[in-house]
Enzyme design. Structure first.
Site, short mmCIF file in Angstrom:
data_model
loop_
_atom_site.label_atom_id
_atom_site.label_comp_id
_atom_site.label_asym_id
_atom_site.label_seq_id
_atom_site.Cartn_x
_atom_site.Cartn_y
_atom_site.Cartn_z
N CYS A 70 0.85 -1.19 0.00
CA CYS A 70 0.00 0.00 0.00
C CYS A 70 0.89 1.23 0.00
CB CYS A 70 -0.88 -0.01 1.25
SG CYS A 70 -1.99 1.41 1.32
N CYS A 176 -0.43 3.17 -6.74
CA CYS A 176 -1.44 2.66 -5.81
C CYS A 176 -1.71 1.24 -6.27
CB CYS A 176 -2.72 3.50 -5.88
SG CYS A 176 -4.13 2.73 -5.01
N1 DGL Z 1 -3.86 0.36 -2.48
C1 DGL Z 1 -3.46 1.45 -1.70
C2 DGL Z 1 -2.23 2.16 -2.22
O1 DGL Z 1 -1.37 1.52 -2.78
C3 DGL Z 1 -4.50 2.36 -1.10
C4 DGL Z 1 -5.77 2.57 -1.82
C5 DGL Z 1 -6.78 3.22 -0.88
O2 DGL Z 1 -7.17 2.52 0.06
O3 DGL Z 1 -7.11 4.38 -1.08
O4 DGL Z 1 -2.09 3.34 -2.05
#
Ligand code: DGL
Length: 214
Positions: A70, A176
């Site tokens: 994340c 993301c």
């Molecule tokens: N998948 C996550 C990232 O890489 C976060 C997405 C979210 O929950 O807004 O930032």
């Protein structure tokens, strides 16, 4: 060998799938914070409160490392998390450096959540590697939610991608992990006019190095 993979939601599954495929002997415990997804519009303090108990669960389950799949968590909280937890944390963060090295037009686009884009770590990456580049940050603020709810608005995505291509970007960074699920569509939209980068291969290499040291 058992490892944890963590994300707010389905981004973690993309990363976990890639790890399982590349390292079949590693047991992957995937944790998603489906109660609080998306993280990308929340404050680091709020996110910290969600993440700490989940990391503790992974530690209690005897995971030997955690892949923080994340960007939002990594760019805001990785130092704090490394202070709190002693096991190795393999972090995913925006691929500004490889994008800068790859770009011929000296224009790159970083697709990320608002929290990632406003983080000091992201500012540091740009200052370190992208000073002589133009860095475009298209508005992807609702992408994680659209992808999490399996309802991606193709026209919206196409508009953002066309916008950065028109502005001269020849590298698009998926910063993301949710966006990994639309990598194929984004590549189709670019039709060879830009490279699309996402970190799974690099994360797997880093994970191999980390596990070899244990
Ligand atoms: N998948 C996550 C990232 O890489 C976060 C997405 C979210 O929950 O807004 O930032």
């Amino acid at each position: 060998m058992k490892i944890g993979v963590f994300d707010s939601g389905v981004g973690g599954l993309s990363v976990a799938n890639a790890i399982r495929q590349a390292m079949p002997s590693v047991e992957v415990v995937l944790r998603e914070d489906r109660r609080h997804v998306p993280y990308g519009n929340r404050s680091p303090q709020e996110i910290l409160g969600f993440v700490v108990p989940i990391f503790q669960e992974l530690v209690d389950e005897n995971c030997q490392a955690i892949v923080v799949a994340c960007n939002t968590v990594t760019t805001t909280l990785i130092d704090e998390l490394r202070q709190r937890f002693s096991l190795p944390l393999v972090a995913i963060e925006p691929m500004v450096k490889p994008a800068a090295e790859l770009s011929a037009s000296k224009v790159i686009a970083v697709c990320a959540t608002p929290t990632t884009l406003s983080s000091p770590r992201y500012a540091q990456l740009k200052a370190e590697y992208a000073q002589d580049l133009k860095v475009l940050e298209p508005d992807c603020s609702d992408w994680a939610f659209m992808i999490e709810t399996q309802n991606p608005d193709r026209q919206k995505i196409e508009a953002r991608i066309n916008e950065v291509l028109t502005a001269g970007a020849d590298v698009i960074v998926l910063a993301c992990t949710h966006y990994h699920w639309i990598e194929k569509e984004i590549k189709e939209l670019t039709a060879g006019r830009a490279e699309v980068l996402q970190p799974e291969p690099a994360v797997i290499e880093q994970l191999k190095r980390v596990l070899a040291r244990l």
